[in-house]
Design a protein around this motif. Sequence first.
Motif, PDB file in Angstrom:
ATOM      1  N   ASN A   1       0.783  -1.238   0.000  1.00  0.00           N
ATOM      2  CA  ASN A   1       0.000   0.000   0.000  1.00  0.00           C
ATOM      3  C   ASN A   1       0.816   1.290   0.000  1.00  0.00           C
ATOM      4  OD1 ASN A   1      -0.118  -1.318   2.921  1.00  0.00           O
ATOM      5  ND2 ASN A   1      -0.039   0.891   3.181  1.00  0.00           N
ATOM      6  N   VAL A   2       2.083   1.188  -0.432  1.00  0.00           N
ATOM      7  CA  VAL A   2       2.866   2.420  -0.555  1.00  0.00           C
ATOM      8  C   VAL A   2       3.464   2.478  -1.959  1.00  0.00           C
ATOM      9  CG1 VAL A   2       3.267   2.708   1.919  1.00  0.00           C
ATOM     10  CG2 VAL A   2       4.847   1.314   0.581  1.00  0.00           C
TER      11      VAL A   2
ATOM     12  N   TRP B   1       9.521  -0.984   0.974  1.00  0.00           N
ATOM     13  CA  TRP B   1       8.521  -2.074   0.900  1.00  0.00           C
ATOM     14  C   TRP B   1       8.614  -2.708  -0.482  1.00  0.00           C
ATOM     15  CZ3 TRP B   1       3.088  -1.262   3.397  1.00  0.00           C
ATOM     16  CH2 TRP B   1       3.190  -0.535   4.584  1.00  0.00           C
TER      17      TRP B   1
ATOM     18  N   GLN C   1      -6.214   0.596   1.910  1.00  0.00           N
ATOM     19  CA  GLN C   1      -5.101  -0.193   2.458  1.00  0.00           C
ATOM     20  C   GLN C   1      -5.563  -1.215   3.494  1.00  0.00           C
ATOM     21  OE1 GLN C   1      -3.539   3.707   3.640  1.00  0.00           O
ATOM     22  NE2 GLN C   1      -2.758   2.751   5.473  1.00  0.00           N
TER      23      GLN C   1
ATOM     24  N   SER D   1       1.403  -3.081   6.696  1.00  0.00           N
ATOM     25  CA  SER D   1       1.763  -2.733   8.065  1.00  0.00           C
ATOM     26  C   SER D   1       0.740  -3.304   9.048  1.00  0.00           C
ATOM     27  CB  SER D   1       1.809  -1.208   8.174  1.00  0.00           C
ATOM     28  OG  SER D   1       1.264  -0.766   9.374  1.00  0.00           O
TER      29      SER D   1
ATOM     30  N   ASN E   1      -2.627  -1.536   9.577  1.00  0.00           N
ATOM     31  CA  ASN E   1      -3.715  -1.693   8.615  1.00  0.00           C
ATOM     32  C   ASN E   1      -4.588  -2.903   8.905  1.00  0.00           C
ATOM     33  OD1 ASN E   1      -2.826   0.531   7.149  1.00  0.00           O
ATOM     34  ND2 ASN E   1      -1.293  -0.720   6.101  1.00  0.00           N
TER      35      ASN E   1
ATOM     36  N   ASN F   1       8.407  -1.133   8.829  1.00  0.00           N
ATOM     37  CA  ASN F   1       8.086   0.218   8.398  1.00  0.00           C
ATOM     38  C   ASN F   1       8.974   1.143   9.237  1.00  0.00           C
ATOM     39  OD1 ASN F   1       6.771   2.061   6.790  1.00  0.00           O
ATOM     40  ND2 ASN F   1       4.879   2.091   7.959  1.00  0.00           N
TER      41      ASN F   1
ATOM     42  N   ARG G   1       7.655   5.779  13.830  1.00  0.00           N
ATOM     43  CA  ARG G   1       6.881   6.789  13.092  1.00  0.00           C
ATOM     44  C   ARG G   1       7.153   8.185  13.649  1.00  0.00           C
ATOM     45  NH1 ARG G   1       2.894   3.869  10.097  1.00  0.00           N
ATOM     46  NH2 ARG G   1       1.747   5.808   9.817  1.00  0.00           N
TER      47      ARG G   1
ATOM     48  N   ARG H   1      -3.141  13.788   9.634  1.00  0.00           N
ATOM     49  CA  ARG H   1      -3.625  12.555   9.002  1.00  0.00           C
ATOM     50  C   ARG H   1      -3.058  11.349   9.747  1.00  0.00           C
ATOM     51  NH1 ARG H   1      -0.984   7.746   6.993  1.00  0.00           N
ATOM     52  NH2 ARG H   1      -2.649   6.643   5.951  1.00  0.00           N
TER      53      ARG H   1
ATOM     54  N   ALA I   1      -3.323   6.778  10.164  1.00  0.00           N
ATOM     55  CA  ALA I   1      -3.631   5.573   9.396  1.00  0.00           C
ATOM     56  C   ALA I   1      -4.689   4.696  10.059  1.00  0.00           C
ATOM     57  CB  ALA I   1      -2.363   4.767   9.187  1.00  0.00           C
TER      58      ALA I   1
ATOM     59  N   TRP J   1      -3.514   6.181   2.835  1.00  0.00           N
ATOM     60  CA  TRP J   1      -2.182   6.663   2.479  1.00  0.00           C
ATOM     61  C   TRP J   1      -2.139   7.127   1.023  1.00  0.00           C
ATOM     62  CZ3 TRP J   1       1.634   9.040   4.261  1.00  0.00           C
ATOM     63  CH2 TRP J   1       2.825   9.120   3.547  1.00  0.00           C
TER      64      TRP J   1
ATOM     65  N   ASN K   1       4.906   9.134   9.812  1.00  0.00           N
ATOM     66  CA  ASN K   1       5.373   7.925   9.127  1.00  0.00           C
ATOM     67  C   ASN K   1       6.866   7.774   9.372  1.00  0.00           C
ATOM     68  OD1 ASN K   1       4.090   5.879   7.260  1.00  0.00           O
ATOM     69  ND2 ASN K   1       2.841   7.669   6.769  1.00  0.00           N
TER      70      ASN K   1
ATOM     71  N   ASP L   1       6.184   0.474  13.999  1.00  0.00           N
ATOM     72  CA  ASP L   1       5.272  -0.166  13.041  1.00  0.00           C
ATOM     73  C   ASP L   1       5.997  -1.226  12.215  1.00  0.00           C
ATOM     74  OD1 ASP L   1       3.071  -0.598  11.417  1.00  0.00           O
ATOM     75  OD2 ASP L   1       3.404   1.184  10.191  1.00  0.00           O
TER      76      ASP L   1
HETATM   77  O1  X2X Z   1      -0.666   4.580   5.897  1.00  0.00           O
HETATM   78  C1  X2X Z   1       0.422   4.694   6.463  1.00  0.00           C
HETATM   79  O2  X2X Z   1       0.696   5.667   7.163  1.00  0.00           O
HETATM   80  C2  X2X Z   1       1.438   3.597   6.313  1.00  0.00           C
HETATM   81  C3  X2X Z   1       1.943   3.588   4.906  1.00  0.00           C
HETATM   82  O3  X2X Z   1       2.504   3.803   7.179  1.00  0.00           O
HETATM   83  C4  X2X Z   1       0.761   2.328   6.664  1.00  0.00           C
HETATM   84  O4  X2X Z   1       0.606   1.449   5.880  1.00  0.00           O
HETATM   85  C5  X2X Z   1       0.249   2.228   8.048  1.00  0.00           C
END
Ligand code: X2X
Length: 331
Positions: free
Chosen positions: A32-33, A39, A73, A91, A94, A146, A149, A170, A172, A192, A209, A235
């Motif tokens: 999802n990134v 990743w 995600q 992650s 999610n 990850n 953060r 923002r 997650a 994300w 992040n 994370d």
């Molecule tokens: O959405 C996020 O911040 C990320 C990319 O770190 C996750 O997948 C939780």
Amino acid sequence: MAKGSAKLATIAVVTVCMSFAAQAKTYRLSHNVSNTTTWQQGAEKFNQLLQEGSNDKLKVRIFPNSVLTGGDQIKQAEMLGANKIDFILTSAINVTPLIPEMAVFSLPYLFDGYQAVDKAIQGEGGKLIEQIALEKNIIILAWGENGFRELTNSTKPVYSPDDLKGMSVRVAGPMYIDVFKDLGANPQQIQWAETFSALQQGVVDGQENPVGAIIVPQRLYEIQKNITLWHYSYDPIFLAVSRKVWNSFDADTQTMVADAAKEAMEYQIAISRQMTADGVQTLKDEGMTVVELDAKQIDEFRQKTLPSFNKWRDLVGTDIVKVFEDDIATN
Ligand code: X2X
């Protein structure tokens, strides 16, 4: 049948068999990134090892940015559990809507550094979460990273919880909503895949992040002015396979796939940590104001986030948190 045409038929059958043998079975891997992140590099490493280990009979096609789930995600784990996606790299955060226990990793200030992280994830804690995930049909093959953060924003440098008052951030997942409310900020859950434009358009002021895995490779410094290295939440990511695909492999193939996943994630962790170590300078060079905090300043954030730590310890399960704390306390 005439001799000649029988021979032709045999050649045809042999050719068809050969082309089947030569064609690799391709599985779909969702993450999802963006494809500039560690990743993606971890997923590519997995693909490479899978091809080598299977003599090119198995491979994965990588789909970044949650494209397989329409940008959602959180849906990835659910779709893997329903055998609709073959592999995911995502992650732990999610997965918390599906498996609340997964929130254990990211409890505010549970880990004070990589050593504590490694002890828990490679220890009883990691095994326990793997078992719980299995009950939801999510077969975790290996843990990646990850990272810790860190908080970025476009309004002002953040040194203390007071600086966060009223700032829109923002986040997650659900636990972070509580954490940022504890801090007096105004959290919003946004995918994300939509966050970069949300920041750019000023829908939110900030986000959080990890530096090496996300902030540097996704060039957040182009739209965020400040970063506070407060290390408030760790994370992990994990590489998982669907039960349907897993059960289709014989025992030797399962071992090969699991080993490929472990090696790929070890590599992914190493490059993420390296990029985090180097990344702070990159952020400075790119013009960001980097706020580094001393132990006393960090403690202010820790104290303020205790209510959500306690709330989520209960949601995760006190016994599970205890397993992690015991792992962390071992020598
Ligand atoms: O959405 C996020 O911040 C990320 C990319 O770190 C996750 O997948 C939780």
